[in-house]
Design an enzyme around this catalytic site. Structure first.
Site, PDB file in Angstrom:
ATOM      1  N   PHE A   3       0.825  -1.368   0.040  1.00 38.70           N
ATOM      2  CA  PHE A   3      -0.116  -0.185   0.080  1.00 38.70           C
ATOM      3  C   PHE A   3       0.958   1.234  -0.022  1.00 38.70           C
ATOM      4  O   PHE A   3       0.296   2.301   0.142  1.00 38.70           O
ATOM      5  CB  PHE A   3      -0.918   0.095   0.962  1.00 38.70           C
ATOM      6  CG  PHE A   3      -2.197  -0.886   0.950  1.00 38.70           C
ATOM      7  CD1 PHE A   3      -2.386  -1.498  -0.194  1.00 38.70           C
ATOM      8  CD2 PHE A   3      -2.997  -1.210   1.916  1.00 38.70           C
ATOM      9  CE1 PHE A   3      -3.764  -1.950  -0.400  1.00 38.70           C
ATOM     10  CE2 PHE A   3      -4.273  -2.068   1.843  1.00 38.70           C
ATOM     11  CZ  PHE A   3      -4.559  -2.659   0.498  1.00 38.70           C
ATOM     12  N   ARG A   4       2.235   1.268  -0.151  1.00 37.10           N
ATOM     13  CA  ARG A   4       2.863   2.343  -0.544  1.00 37.10           C
ATOM     14  C   ARG A   4       3.153   3.441   0.549  1.00 37.10           C
ATOM     15  O   ARG A   4       3.643   4.622   0.311  1.00 37.10           O
ATOM     16  CB  ARG A   4       2.590   3.009  -1.677  1.00 37.10           C
ATOM     17  CG  ARG A   4       2.366   1.824  -2.985  1.00 37.10           C
ATOM     18  CD  ARG A   4       3.591   1.204  -3.130  1.00 37.10           C
ATOM     19  NE  ARG A   4       3.429   0.540  -4.341  1.00 37.10           N
ATOM     20  CZ  ARG A   4       4.171  -0.536  -4.699  1.00 37.10           C
ATOM     21  NH1 ARG A   4       4.884  -1.288  -3.775  1.00 37.10           N
ATOM     22  NH2 ARG A   4       4.123  -1.164  -5.950  1.00 37.10           N
ATOM     23  N   ASP A  38      -0.857 -10.053  -4.410  1.00 41.11           N
ATOM     24  CA  ASP A  38       0.371  -9.156  -4.445  1.00 41.11           C
ATOM     25  C   ASP A  38       0.269  -7.624  -5.365  1.00 41.11           C
ATOM     26  O   ASP A  38       0.695  -7.115  -6.126  1.00 41.11           O
ATOM     27  CB  ASP A  38       1.373  -9.925  -5.590  1.00 41.11           C
ATOM     28  CG  ASP A  38       2.664  -9.359  -5.564  1.00 41.11           C
ATOM     29  OD1 ASP A  38       3.098  -8.464  -4.685  1.00 41.11           O
ATOM     30  OD2 ASP A  38       3.751  -9.427  -6.488  1.00 41.11           O
ATOM     31  N   ASN A  43       7.975  -3.230   1.963  1.00 43.71           N
ATOM     32  CA  ASN A  43       8.847  -2.495   1.155  1.00 43.71           C
ATOM     33  C   ASN A  43       8.347  -0.836   0.589  1.00 43.71           C
ATOM     34  O   ASN A  43       8.259  -0.692  -0.420  1.00 43.71           O
ATOM     35  CB  ASN A  43       9.147  -3.389  -0.229  1.00 43.71           C
ATOM     36  CG  ASN A  43       7.760  -3.460  -0.872  1.00 43.71           C
ATOM     37  OD1 ASN A  43       6.651  -3.597  -0.245  1.00 43.71           O
ATOM     38  ND2 ASN A  43       8.062  -3.583  -2.337  1.00 43.71           N
TER      39      ASN A  43
HETATM   40  O1  DOR Z   1       6.247  -7.298  -9.018  1.00 42.56           O
HETATM   41  C1  DOR Z   1       6.390  -6.744  -7.780  1.00 42.56           C
HETATM   42  N1  DOR Z   1       6.190  -5.649  -7.311  1.00 42.56           N
HETATM   43  N2  DOR Z   1       6.741  -7.833  -7.058  1.00 42.56           N
HETATM   44  C2  DOR Z   1       7.127  -7.372  -5.795  1.00 42.56           C
HETATM   45  O2  DOR Z   1       7.682  -8.371  -5.166  1.00 42.56           O
HETATM   46  C3  DOR Z   1       7.190  -6.135  -5.310  1.00 42.56           C
HETATM   47  C4  DOR Z   1       6.139  -5.380  -5.866  1.00 42.56           C
HETATM   48  C5  DOR Z   1       6.171  -3.897  -5.531  1.00 42.56           C
HETATM   49  O3  DOR Z   1       6.034  -3.658  -4.376  1.00 42.56           O
HETATM   50  O4  DOR Z   1       5.998  -3.406  -6.433  1.00 42.56           O
END
Ligand code: DOR
Length: 437
Positions: free
Chosen positions: A64-65, A304, A95
């Site tokens: 969710f950034r 994902d 991340n």
């Molecule tokens: O394609 C992906 N995008 N795989 C990931 O593991 C991370 C994700 C992202 O956070 O954009």
């Protein structure tokens, strides 16, 4: 005798004990209080006649950034998309920028989620080569679903790629370690396979051996230390066959994208919008993933959900980011697969309700049971919808399933006893809660 509830779900075909049974559900506060025949006098009623009522759907992998890239998504917008798609609980990834990889950042995220999330939630704690001490103290941390380890690099800068560091993380964590399983050495070595401007080369770059080599390594480590790990978004037939023989310490998930889209068609049609890590692959992998769904080898499905703005997705490959949104479409796409006979409803319920609770230890969810949390997903199994970019609530504003037709659609979402979505409209600003483990 008159009975008082905050909400009664009336006349639905409820998924109870692996069967659909016509029952009423009486909700008091945030709990399912009674299942049976309920007098509707004095009670607020949701008429679920001809609808299927399921335990609330759980999406075990979303990005969710927040903090960092809130132009693409934030905790509010992402969870709004979730409940519009029938998802009542989710696990969100670390991340971000900065990454959620220490207790201060973790606590900040929990605070940011408070009163802003429409669904229930838990957060992953990001592993680094240097935070193993904290990984050993996560047992009682509220709202933590586990540890996320990126063995290969993807979006963001979390990475634990050296075997000794992967061992350190898996052996020291007191929570399940969920792994983005690609081999960083192979990612680096195979950069020569990247064809500028041609996203068809994405699965050549991050090839089968890239995924398989990492998966072999992490499974070996988990077995050596007798620790539980969970392999995220498994995409290859080789991994499926290998993992099927190593289930004692290991569970794994795949995504609805990998069960619906395959190469080269997906890249012909969607270009870099189909770019994700690990990549969408050829039909033989898709076919084997379906065999694994049919024989119950796959444990969990996660979307994902990885939103990226169109402006970035439209750059020239490989300058494009990897990832696609999915939290709003995971359930419609999968219930359509149920309607098409690709899997049974009870298999879907295992994948999206029961197994996430068993594997991660989520308390009081996953089943329609008295005294369990009142999280429910109401479905019209006959409703036909063509998914459109315009329907997408994610801030990214697009979906790989644009113009994809589904039969079966979520028409009601109940979170913590409150009707938060009906017929595609958000009714109340819900207050999602941290999941309990
Ligand atoms: O394609 C992906 N995008 N795989 C990931 O593991 C991370 C994700 C992202 O956070 O954009």
């Amino acid at each position: 005798m008159s009975e008082n509830y905050n909400l009664v779900i009336k006349n639905g075909h409820c998924y109870i004990d692996s069967k659909l049974i016509k029952k009423d559900i009486g909700i008091l506060g945030d709990k399912i209080k009674k299942i049976g025949k309920i007098d509707q006098k004095d009670n607020k009623v949701y008429d679920a006649t001809d609808k299927v009522v399921l335990p609330g759907i759980i999406d075990t992998q979303v990005h969710f950034r927040e903090p960092g890239s809130t132009d693409a998504e934030d905790l509010e917008s992402g969870s709004r998309a979730a409940v519009l798609g029938g998802v009542t609980s989710l696990f969100e990834m670390p991340n971000t920028n900065p990454p959620t990889a220490n207790l201060i950042e973790f606590e900040k995220k929990l605070q940011a989620a408070k009163n802003r999330m429409h669904s229930n939630y838990a957060f992953y704690f990001g592993a680094t080569p240097n935070n193993t001490e904290q990984l050993a103290q996560l047992k009682n941390v509220e709202g933590c679903c586990g540890v996320k380890l990126f063995a290969g690099s993807s979006t963001g800068n979390l990475l634990v790629d050296k075997e000794a560091d992967i061992e350190k993380v898996i052996s020291s964590s007191d929570r399940i370690v969920s792994i983005h399983s690609e081999d960083e050495d192979i990612i680096k070595l195979r950069k020569k396979f990247i064809k500028k401007g041609d996203v068809h080369s994405h699965p050549e770059w991050r090839n089968v051996e890239c995924a398989m080599s990492s998966t072999r390594r992490v499974v070996k480590i988990a077995e050596r230390f007798n620790k539980r790990i969970h392999v995220l978004h498994v995409t290859t037939k080789e991994e499926v066959d290998f993992l099927a023989m190593h289930k004692k310490n290991v569970s794994f998930e795949t995504t609805p994208q990998h069960l619906t889209l395959y190469a080269p068609d997906c890249y012909d049609k969607l270009g870099t919008y189909a770019q994700m890590n690990p990549p969408l692959r050829t039909k033989d992998h898709y076919d084997r993933l379906w065999v694994a769904i049919k024989n119950n080898t796959v444990d969990v499905l996660g979307s994902d959900h990885a939103p990226h703005l169109k402006i970035n997705k439209e750059k020239e490959y490989p300058n494009t980011p990897s990832g696609m949104p999915g939290v709003q479409t995971i359930f419609p796409v999968m219930i359509d697969h149920v309607n098409n006979g690709k899997l049974s409803l009870s298999q879907l319920m295992n994948l999206m309700c029961e197994n996430p609770c068993k594997i991660f230890g989520i308390k009081n969810k996953g089943y329609i049971k008295e005294n369990f949390d009142a999280d429910l997903t109401v479905v019209d199994m006959n409703k036909e919808v063509t998914i459109k970019n315009e329907m997408i609530a994610s801030k990214c504003g697009w979906t790989p399933f644009h113009n994809y037709k589904v039969k079966g659609f979520p028409v009601g979402t109940i979170v913590n006893g409150k009707l938060v979505m009906v017929d595609g409209k958000i009714l109340i600003e819900s207050k999602g809660k941290p999941l309990q483990f």
